[in-house]
Design a protein around this motif. Structure first.
Motif, PDB file in Angstrom:
ATOM      1  N   THR A   9       0.846  -1.200   0.000  1.00  0.00           N
ATOM      2  CA  THR A   9       0.000   0.000   0.000  1.00  0.00           C
ATOM      3  C   THR A   9       0.881   1.249   0.000  1.00  0.00           C
ATOM      4  OG1 THR A   9      -0.098   0.311   2.407  1.00  0.00           O
ATOM      5  CG2 THR A   9      -1.647  -1.277   1.460  1.00  0.00           C
ATOM      6  N   ASP A  10       0.232   2.387  -0.107  1.00  0.00           N
ATOM      7  CA  ASP A  10       0.946   3.667  -0.062  1.00  0.00           C
ATOM      8  C   ASP A  10       0.938   4.272   1.340  1.00  0.00           C
ATOM      9  OD1 ASP A  10       1.579   3.645  -2.773  1.00  0.00           O
ATOM     10  OD2 ASP A  10      -0.332   4.565  -3.324  1.00  0.00           O
ATOM     11  N   ALA A  11       0.441   3.532   2.318  1.00  0.00           N
ATOM     12  CA  ALA A  11       0.386   4.035   3.693  1.00  0.00           C
ATOM     13  C   ALA A  11       1.797   4.347   4.203  1.00  0.00           C
ATOM     14  CB  ALA A  11      -0.297   3.019   4.599  1.00  0.00           C
ATOM     15  N   SER A  12       1.883   5.281   5.113  1.00  0.00           N
ATOM     16  CA  SER A  12       3.163   5.712   5.671  1.00  0.00           C
ATOM     17  C   SER A  12       3.664   4.737   6.736  1.00  0.00           C
ATOM     18  CB  SER A  12       3.020   7.101   6.289  1.00  0.00           C
ATOM     19  OG  SER A  12       4.125   7.397   7.114  1.00  0.00           O
ATOM     20  N   VAL A  13       4.878   4.242   6.551  1.00  0.00           N
ATOM     21  CA  VAL A  13       5.506   3.345   7.526  1.00  0.00           C
ATOM     22  C   VAL A  13       5.716   4.088   8.850  1.00  0.00           C
ATOM     23  CG1 VAL A  13       7.622   2.057   8.063  1.00  0.00           C
ATOM     24  CG2 VAL A  13       6.603   1.892   5.777  1.00  0.00           C
ATOM     25  N   ILE A  14       6.207   5.318   8.766  1.00  0.00           N
ATOM     26  CA  ILE A  14       6.473   6.111   9.981  1.00  0.00           C
ATOM     27  C   ILE A  14       5.179   6.381  10.739  1.00  0.00           C
ATOM     28  CG2 ILE A  14       7.371   8.318  10.863  1.00  0.00           C
ATOM     29  CD1 ILE A  14       9.536   6.350   9.730  1.00  0.00           C
ATOM     30  N   GLU A  15       4.132   6.728  10.018  1.00  0.00           N
ATOM     31  CA  GLU A  15       2.832   6.977  10.653  1.00  0.00           C
ATOM     32  C   GLU A  15       2.334   5.709  11.361  1.00  0.00           C
ATOM     33  OE1 GLU A  15      -1.280   8.276   8.796  1.00  0.00           O
ATOM     34  OE2 GLU A  15       0.322   9.708   8.298  1.00  0.00           O
ATOM     35  N   GLU A  43      13.741   0.064   0.514  1.00  0.00           N
ATOM     36  CA  GLU A  43      12.919   1.003   1.269  1.00  0.00           C
ATOM     37  C   GLU A  43      11.750   0.242   1.896  1.00  0.00           C
ATOM     38  OE1 GLU A  43      10.048   4.858   0.355  1.00  0.00           O
ATOM     39  OE2 GLU A  43      11.363   4.089  -1.223  1.00  0.00           O
ATOM     40  N   ALA A  44      11.397   0.603   3.112  1.00  0.00           N
ATOM     41  CA  ALA A  44      10.269  -0.026   3.798  1.00  0.00           C
ATOM     42  C   ALA A  44       8.959   0.399   3.148  1.00  0.00           C
ATOM     43  CB  ALA A  44      10.266   0.376   5.266  1.00  0.00           C
ATOM     44  N   LYS A  45       8.056  -0.555   2.982  1.00  0.00           N
ATOM     45  CA  LYS A  45       6.719  -0.301   2.440  1.00  0.00           C
ATOM     46  C   LYS A  45       5.711  -1.009   3.325  1.00  0.00           C
ATOM     47  CE  LYS A  45       8.024   1.593  -1.538  1.00  0.00           C
ATOM     48  NZ  LYS A  45       7.663   2.905  -1.974  1.00  0.00           N
ATOM     49  N   MET A  46       4.520  -0.442   3.438  1.00  0.00           N
ATOM     50  CA  MET A  46       3.444  -1.109   4.166  1.00  0.00           C
ATOM     51  C   MET A  46       2.822  -2.165   3.256  1.00  0.00           C
ATOM     52  SD  MET A  46       3.354   0.064   7.236  1.00  0.00           S
ATOM     53  CE  MET A  46       1.916  -0.895   7.720  1.00  0.00           C
ATOM     54  N   TRP A  47       2.572  -3.329   3.825  1.00  0.00           N
ATOM     55  CA  TRP A  47       1.873  -4.431   3.160  1.00  0.00           C
ATOM     56  C   TRP A  47       0.636  -4.702   4.003  1.00  0.00           C
ATOM     57  CZ3 TRP A  47       3.294  -7.319  -1.235  1.00  0.00           C
ATOM     58  CH2 TRP A  47       4.481  -6.891  -1.848  1.00  0.00           C
ATOM     59  N   ASP A  68       2.082 -11.418  -4.937  1.00  0.00           N
ATOM     60  CA  ASP A  68       3.308 -10.728  -4.569  1.00  0.00           C
ATOM     61  C   ASP A  68       3.396 -10.678  -3.053  1.00  0.00           C
ATOM     62  OD1 ASP A  68       4.251  -9.847  -7.240  1.00  0.00           O
ATOM     63  OD2 ASP A  68       2.317  -8.837  -7.246  1.00  0.00           O
ATOM     64  N   ALA A  69       4.614 -10.710  -2.559  1.00  0.00           N
ATOM     65  CA  ALA A  69       4.839 -10.658  -1.113  1.00  0.00           C
ATOM     66  C   ALA A  69       6.174  -9.968  -0.863  1.00  0.00           C
ATOM     67  CB  ALA A  69       4.859 -12.071  -0.524  1.00  0.00           C
ATOM     68  N   PRO A  70       6.353  -9.414   0.338  1.00  0.00           N
ATOM     69  CA  PRO A  70       7.661  -8.835   0.656  1.00  0.00           C
ATOM     70  C   PRO A  70       8.710  -9.931   0.820  1.00  0.00           C
ATOM     71  CG  PRO A  70       6.209  -8.740   2.568  1.00  0.00           C
ATOM     72  CD  PRO A  70       5.396  -9.274   1.430  1.00  0.00           C
ATOM     73  N   LEU A  71       9.954  -9.630   0.497  1.00  0.00           N
ATOM     74  CA  LEU A  71      11.041 -10.593   0.697  1.00  0.00           C
ATOM     75  C   LEU A  71      11.222 -10.900   2.184  1.00  0.00           C
ATOM     76  CD1 LEU A  71      13.609  -9.128  -1.843  1.00  0.00           C
ATOM     77  CD2 LEU A  71      12.490 -11.363  -2.018  1.00  0.00           C
ATOM     78  N   VAL A  72      11.177  -9.876   2.999  1.00  0.00           N
ATOM     79  CA  VAL A  72      11.241  -9.990   4.460  1.00  0.00           C
ATOM     80  C   VAL A  72      10.414  -8.851   5.044  1.00  0.00           C
ATOM     81  CG1 VAL A  72      13.498 -11.125   4.666  1.00  0.00           C
ATOM     82  CG2 VAL A  72      13.388  -8.640   4.531  1.00  0.00           C
TER      83      VAL A  72
END
Length: 140
Positions: A9-15, A43-47, A68-72
């Motif tokens: 998603t485009d959500a903010s990781v920091i938020e 770069e960190a992304k929200m999933w 699709d999935a994050p690598l870690v």
């Protein structure tokens, strides 16, 4: 057709991290953010609503199921912090013997706090998982 629940998603990781209730868990989440970012170079992304993921890969099973999935990644959940690595057919189980206090699931490793684990082993787990998934799903 099956719809994946966990998508980038485009959500903010920091938020998201700022909204973690417990101050110590929030502090650990920032430390994990640094460790995963430095170790993967991604770069960190929200999933979905609660997973912080790094990199991605596309999988396709013999059943035809794909996605699709994050690598870690990781998620600072209320009870424990979930760490997401490639499943156990990798060297994960061997590394976990030196990891520190944790419990495991199929693709998750659960910890209470960073102070309970060996961060050098965490970095090895991250690198090993990324390498395994890139070799298993090379068409990225």
């Amino acid at each position: 057709m099956y719809e994946l629940k966990t998508k980038q998603t485009d959500a903010s990781v920091i938020e998201f991290i700022e909204n973690v209730d417990h101050p110590k868990k929030r502090e650990d989440a920032y430390q994990l953010l640094d460790i995963f970012t430095e170790t993967t170079g991604f770069e960190a992304k929200m999933w979905g609503p609660s997973i912080i993921g790094f990199g991605s890969y596309h999988y396709k099973y013999a059943t035809g199921h794909e996605g699709d999935a994050p690598l870690v990644g990781f998620s600072p959940r209320k009870a424990k912090i979930s760490l997401y690595f490639a499943p156990g057919e990798t060297k994960r189980d061997e590394l976990l013997k030196e990891f520190g206090k944790h419990t495991t699931g199929k693709a998750c490793v659960y910890i209470n706090k960073i102070a309970d684990i060996n961060v050098d082993v965490l970095r090895k787990l991250i690198r090993q998982s990324v390498t395994f998934l890139k070799e298993t799903y090379p068409d990225q």
